[in-house]
Write a protein that holds these residues in place. Structure first.
Motif, PDB file in Angstrom:
ATOM      1  N   LEU A 247      33.661  36.709  42.761  1.00 36.34           N
ATOM      2  CA  LEU A 247      32.546  36.916  43.686  1.00 36.34           C
ATOM      3  C   LEU A 247      31.688  38.100  43.277  1.00 36.34           C
ATOM      4  CD1 LEU A 247      34.175  36.271  47.187  1.00 36.34           C
ATOM      5  CD2 LEU A 247      32.797  34.733  45.792  1.00 36.34           C
TER       6      LEU A 247
ATOM      7  N   LEU B 254      25.096  31.343  46.280  1.00 37.69           N
ATOM      8  CA  LEU B 254      25.987  31.439  47.437  1.00 37.69           C
ATOM      9  C   LEU B 254      25.272  31.047  48.720  1.00 37.69           C
ATOM     10  CD1 LEU B 254      28.001  34.708  46.675  1.00 37.69           C
ATOM     11  CD2 LEU B 254      28.294  32.379  45.798  1.00 37.69           C
TER      12      LEU B 254
ATOM     13  N   PHE C  87      33.856  31.512  46.855  1.00 37.00           N
ATOM     14  CA  PHE C  87      32.846  31.351  47.899  1.00 37.00           C
ATOM     15  C   PHE C  87      32.813  29.932  48.433  1.00 37.00           C
ATOM     16  CE2 PHE C  87      28.823  31.624  50.150  1.00 37.00           C
ATOM     17  CZ  PHE C  87      28.983  32.856  50.766  1.00 37.00           C
TER      18      PHE C  87
END
Length: 258
Positions: free
Chosen positions: A107, A115, A162
């Motif tokens: 991430l 995202l 994510f």
């Protein structure tokens, strides 16, 4: 499933209409196929008309229709719900299956734009479809919504962090909507592990036997495994079930894996 048990569930969706997003192939198509096999009619959505045309041909033109578009496009959502009502006259079941994962890796290195797109498609679009289905009289009453989540939404997973975050949000959204829409509409989710689809290919292609060996049941999931679980939650067999996430993972989470 044996022949006798298959016969016993035939007809669970007689007189009912389902909308399944992201259903030109894979899990979505398996869900649509199961609903049609059990007597229902279905609208499938997806981005590519060619794939949708093939899905409708397989499902049967008299029991299936398709509308092409992007799942997070409000105009597509409105047009699809309107088309379902015009052709079939009602909407009883919504299956939010569309999901994307354009970001792979840690991430800390992820592109924030990618995202945001994951959240738009995997979470906010599911909410939007649900709101529009309810406004269209979903079940009127007695409707059912089933969201396709993931075991990655239950615990951290390397490389797809994510995507898992979005599925964790979808699981919580499922619970929130179940509380808000009861008793007229039931809302549940299914959380699969790796299923043999094109979408999940990067997680097993070239090493399927190795990956399957980490599952207590010794194999990866098949789209029909998820179709059966969705059909249960969408049917009257689950009439006293809402706000739940059914894990369908071949025992993977039991072994501590994901």
């Amino acid at each position: 499933m044996g022949q006798e048990s298959t016969a016993s569930i035939t007809g669970r969706f007689e007189g009912r209409v389902a909308l399944v997003t992201g259903a030109s192939r894979g899990i979505g198509l398996a869900v649509a196929r199961r609903i049609v096999q059990e007597g229902g009619r279905v609208c499938v959505t997806g981005r590519k008309q060619e794939g949708l045309d093939a899905a409708v041909a397989e499902l049967g033109g008299d029991t299936a229709m398709a509308v092409a578009g992007s799942a997070d496009d409000p105009d597509h959502q409105d047009a699809t719900v309107a088309a379902v009502l015009e052709q079939f006259g009602s909407l009883d079941v919504l299956v939010n299956n569309t999901g994307i994962n354009p970001s792979y890796g840690p991430l800390a290195q992820a592109d924030l734009g990618a995202l945001r797109k994951i959240l738009e498609v995997n979470v906010l679009a599911a909410l939007a479809w649900t709101r529009k289905a309810v406004a269209a009289g979903l079940g009127a009453p007695g409707g059912a919504v089933v969201n396709i989540a993931s075991v990655a939404g239950l615990k951290p997973a390397a490389g797809i962090g994510f995507y898992g975050t979005s599925k964790a949000a979808l699981i919580h959204l499922t619970q929130q909507l179940a509380a808000e829409l009861a008793p007229e509409v039931r809302v549940n989710a299914v959380a699969p592990a790796v299923v043999r689809t094109r979408f999940a290919g990067a997680l097993f292609e070239g090493r399927e036997a190795e990956v399957a060996a980490t599952y207590p049941l010794g194999r990866l999931g098949a789209p029909d495994d998820i179709g059966a679980a969705v059909a249960f939650l969408a049917s009257d067999d689950a009439s006293w079930v809402t706000g739940q996430t059914l894990v369908v993972d071949g025992g993977l989470t039991l072994s501590g894996g994901i």
